[in-house]
Design a protein around this motif. Structure first.
Motif, mmCIF file in Angstrom:
data_model
loop_
_atom_site.group_PDB
_atom_site.id
_atom_site.type_symbol
_atom_site.label_atom_id
_atom_site.label_comp_id
_atom_site.label_asym_id
_atom_site.label_seq_id
_atom_site.Cartn_x
_atom_site.Cartn_y
_atom_site.Cartn_z
ATOM 1 N N UNK A 23 13.570 6.460 48.048
ATOM 2 C CA UNK A 23 13.792 7.631 48.896
ATOM 3 C C UNK A 23 13.830 7.156 50.346
ATOM 4 N N UNK A 24 14.203 8.074 51.244
ATOM 5 C CA UNK A 24 14.287 7.728 52.664
ATOM 6 C C UNK A 24 12.904 7.857 53.272
ATOM 7 N N UNK A 25 12.196 6.752 53.284
ATOM 8 C CA UNK A 25 10.772 6.705 53.618
ATOM 9 C C UNK A 25 10.470 7.359 54.961
ATOM 10 N N UNK A 26 11.290 7.135 55.968
ATOM 11 C CA UNK A 26 10.988 7.582 57.326
ATOM 12 C C UNK A 26 11.033 9.100 57.478
ATOM 13 N N UNK A 27 11.453 9.800 56.461
ATOM 14 C CA UNK A 27 11.574 11.256 56.541
ATOM 15 C C UNK A 27 10.345 12.001 56.023
ATOM 16 N N UNK A 28 9.388 11.279 55.427
ATOM 17 C CA UNK A 28 8.305 11.952 54.709
ATOM 18 C C UNK A 28 6.922 11.498 55.159
ATOM 19 N N UNK A 29 5.987 12.464 55.286
ATOM 20 C CA UNK A 29 4.576 12.098 55.483
ATOM 21 C C UNK A 29 4.068 11.354 54.258
ATOM 22 N N UNK A 30 3.016 10.595 54.463
ATOM 23 C CA UNK A 30 2.404 9.840 53.377
ATOM 24 C C UNK A 30 0.900 10.039 53.398
ATOM 25 N N UNK A 31 0.295 9.845 52.248
ATOM 26 C CA UNK A 31 -1.151 10.041 52.118
ATOM 27 C C UNK A 31 -1.772 8.933 51.289
ATOM 28 N N UNK A 32 -3.042 8.685 51.555
ATOM 29 C CA UNK A 32 -3.890 7.864 50.693
ATOM 30 C C UNK A 32 -4.954 8.780 50.082
ATOM 31 N N UNK A 33 -5.132 8.632 48.774
ATOM 32 C CA UNK A 33 -6.170 9.336 48.041
ATOM 33 C C UNK A 33 -7.075 8.305 47.377
ATOM 34 N N UNK A 34 -8.240 8.762 46.939
ATOM 35 C CA UNK A 34 -9.103 7.913 46.119
ATOM 36 C C UNK A 34 -9.756 8.766 45.035
ATOM 37 N N UNK A 35 -10.140 8.072 43.971
ATOM 38 C CA UNK A 35 -10.759 8.777 42.848
ATOM 39 C C UNK A 35 -11.826 7.908 42.207
ATOM 40 N N UNK A 36 -12.956 8.536 41.936
ATOM 41 C CA UNK A 36 -14.061 7.924 41.216
ATOM 42 C C UNK A 36 -14.097 8.552 39.827
#
Length: 116
Positions: free
Chosen positions: A27-40
């Motif tokens: 996809x066109x990376x520069x057009x979208x916000x990104x997130x980091x998640x974590x899970x235990x």
């Protein structure tokens, strides 16, 4: 197709640092916000940090503020999570996430273990 591949996790001592990377494609990376998640195991996945499409706006979960830094390189289709002053409560599987064309996409995750 949209893909995220995380890397950089590992075993680190309390107080140590790690830098996670997430390589995006499809996809066109520069057009979208990104997130980091974590899970235990046994707990819900929680968002750790987010970054706007241009990288000029970031948000952090309370326990990450002042210790973690999210950034991105749009030319390299990569988002990073710099983690400092790590403690046992940061032990989790860390995921990269993007909401692309009305659908959530996730990587396979990279394990971070903080232990002496």
């Amino acid at each position: 197709q949209v893909q995220f591949v995380e890397s950089g996790g590992g075993l680190v001592q309390p107080g140590g640092s790690l830098r996670l990377s997430c390589a995006a494609s499809g996809f066109t990376f520069k057009h979208y916000p990104m997130r980091w998640y974590r899970q235990v195991p046994g707990k819900e996945r929680e968002m750790v940090a987010s970054i706007s499409a241009t990288g000029d706006a970031t948000n952090y979960e309370d326990s990450a503020k002042g210790r973690f830094a999210i950034s991105r390189d749009n030319a390299k289709y990569t988002v990073f999570l710099e983690m400092n002053s790590l403690n046992a409560e940061d032990t989790a599987l860390y995921f990269c996430n993007g909401y692309i064309d009305e659908r959530d996409y996730w990587g396979q995750g990279t394990q971070v273990t903080v232990s002496s």
